[in-house]
Design an enzyme around this catalytic site. Structure first.
Site, PDB file in Angstrom:
ATOM      1  N   ASP A 111      -3.128 -17.998   0.933  1.00  0.00           N
ATOM      2  CA  ASP A 111      -4.302 -18.624   0.306  1.00  0.00           C
ATOM      3  C   ASP A 111      -4.846 -19.739   1.207  1.00  0.00           C
ATOM      4  OD1 ASP A 111      -1.826 -19.716  -0.251  1.00  0.00           O
ATOM      5  OD2 ASP A 111      -2.350 -20.463  -2.230  1.00  0.00           O
ATOM      6  N   LYS A 166       3.445 -15.356   1.684  1.00  0.00           N
ATOM      7  CA  LYS A 166       3.330 -16.036   0.388  1.00  0.00           C
ATOM      8  C   LYS A 166       4.755 -16.348  -0.066  1.00  0.00           C
ATOM      9  CE  LYS A 166       0.809 -17.455  -3.108  1.00  0.00           C
ATOM     10  NZ  LYS A 166       0.011 -18.683  -3.014  1.00  0.00           N
ATOM     11  N   TYR A 202       0.816  -1.218   0.000  1.00  0.00           N
ATOM     12  CA  TYR A 202       0.000   0.000   0.000  1.00  0.00           C
ATOM     13  C   TYR A 202       0.853   1.275   0.000  1.00  0.00           C
ATOM     14  CZ  TYR A 202      -4.040  -2.984   1.045  1.00  0.00           C
ATOM     15  OH  TYR A 202      -5.028  -3.945   0.998  1.00  0.00           O
ATOM     16  N   ASP A 253     -10.668  -8.779   7.875  1.00  0.00           N
ATOM     17  CA  ASP A 253     -12.084  -8.621   7.532  1.00  0.00           C
ATOM     18  C   ASP A 253     -12.778  -9.976   7.494  1.00  0.00           C
ATOM     19  OD1 ASP A 253     -12.444  -5.937   7.384  1.00  0.00           O
ATOM     20  OD2 ASP A 253     -12.970  -5.886   5.256  1.00  0.00           O
ATOM     21  N   ASP A 279      -5.239  -6.941   5.741  1.00  0.00           N
ATOM     22  CA  ASP A 279      -6.450  -6.204   5.394  1.00  0.00           C
ATOM     23  C   ASP A 279      -7.567  -7.199   5.075  1.00  0.00           C
ATOM     24  OD1 ASP A 279      -8.240  -4.326   4.568  1.00  0.00           O
ATOM     25  OD2 ASP A 279      -7.099  -3.607   2.850  1.00  0.00           O
TER      26      ASP A 279
END
Ligand code: NAD
Length: 357
Positions: A224, A192, A142, A252, A248
């Site tokens: 994943d 990852k 980000y 959620d 993020d």
């Protein structure tokens, strides 16, 4: 103990839920012999109306002077059409930046009393959900440079850079280990590393930090798989630590499976300055001003505040138990209402929780 708190009620239901958390904190102060001093400041739409901008300098100063900051929510239709640079959300991003908040803590805890609201199968829910997601908040893709748009080989491209410096991984990992130490002593680092170099460095640094925490069990999981495991069997997780973009999404996911947005608190922490505590929900303009909002996410944010900024574990647990008792006694706000329960308003729910401290 003397504690000074800065309250930022904000917009919509913010000014309704904040006094409920204050009620509960005052009760804690009386029971445990503490003194809480409350300052209040403007943020978001309320600040735009009063000063023309969403984050007045006075607010930044009051926050910096406090031991911790408790925020309600910002935004609403009234400010949907203001210029981009003064949008209410800018106040929130601004105060996070000003306070150097690099760690975001989002617990996804399912109270057994609200199991009916959970999106997962009853046999999965029965194993319990109590996950803490620790997300790196100020680095990663980000914020990484270079980023932008370009034209390459005659077509438009957009690009971002996922980058982590060693010290950024080290400080968030150490914080997550500390948190795991105070809970179930299990930490899962999500990355990852099978594809990304940035994740390979992440994993190396996590393993280095782990040497200081032999009492905490460390595991690694690809993002994943983590997304899948969170819905398949969330009970396997205690604390998850991960980078900005993975956090993020996973935070959620973890919180939404509990099904009750009005119940979920959060914390954003820095190295040594005041932490910022807030419910994860927004300003809920559809129920604002009607005494209908659920104040429990804000009350539970106050519990996190006591735990993480004031070293008051017993007091934090007293609030969490009072919330659970209010639910066990059958009290619900409109968002968690089920047949056979007693529906109460926002202010009444604040009283009910405070009485149970
Ligand atoms: P929201 O979280 O405000 O509301 C979503 C739904 O959940 C609504 O139906 C609302 O009534 C309900 N809800 C949320 N919190 C509740 C509570 N405590 N008690 C009872 N019901 C509750 O999200 P939204 O509708 O997408 O956004 C509304 C405004 O809030 C927008 O202006 C948005 O930008 C802002 N927002 C602010 C924050 C923040 O301050 N951190 C976060 C998200 C959205």
């Amino acid at each position: 103990m003397r504690v000074s708190l800065c309250l930022l009620p904000g917009d919509g239901i913010g000014p309704e839920i904040m006094p409920q958390a204050v009620k509960v904190l005052e009760r804690i102060a009386g029971k445990f012999n503490h003194e809480f001093f409350f300052a209040e400041a403007l943020i978001g739409g309320a600040a735009i109306d009063a000063t023309g901008g969403p984050l007045p300098q006075e607010t930044i100063e009051k926050c910096r002077e406090a031991d911790a900051v408790l925020l309600g929510a910002v935004g609403g239709p009234k400010w949907d059409n203001v210029a981009n640079e003064i949008r209410p959300e800018r106040g929130l991003l601004g105060i996070r930046k000003e306070l150097g908040l690099f760690a975001n803590l989002r617990p996804a805890h399912l109270f057994p009393e609200l199991a009916g609201a959970c999106f997962l199968r009853p046999d999965i829910v029965a194993r319990g959900i109590d996950v803490m997601v620790v997300r790196e908040l100020t680095g990663g893709i980000y914020f990484g440079e270079p980023k932008g748009f370009d034209t390459r080989d005659g077509e438009r491209v957009g690009f971002n850079t996922m980058i982590y410096k060693e010290h950024e991984v080290r400080r968030i990992t150490a914080m997550a280990f500390e948190i795991a130490r105070g809970r179930g002593k299990r930490l899962c680092s999500v990355d990852k590393a099978n594809v990304l170099e940035v994740s390979q460095l992440w994993r190396e640094v996590v393993l280095e930090v782990a040497k200081d925490y032999p009492d905490v069990e460390l595991s690694h999981m690809y993002v994943d798989n983590a997304a899948m495991q969170l819905v398949r069997d969330p009970s396997q997780f205690d604390v998850i630590v991960t980078g900005n973009i993975f956090g993020d999404i996973l935070s959620d996911e973890a919180s939404v499976i509990t099904g009750s947005i009005g119940m979920l608190p959060s914390a954003s922490l820095s190295d040594d300055g005041p932490g910022l505590y807030e419910p994860i929900h927004g300003s809920a303009p559809d129920v604002a001003g009607q005494d209908k909002a659920n104040p429990m996410a804000t009350i539970l944010s106050a519990a996190m505040l006591l735990r993480h900024s004031c070293n008051m574990e017993q007091e934090a647990q007293a609030i969490e138990k009072a919330v659970q008792r209010a639910l066990a006694d059958g009290f619900r706000t409109i968002d968690t209402m089920e047949p056979g329960k007693a529906q109460v308003g926002c202010a009444k729910m604040g009283d009910i929780v405070a009485e149970r401290i």
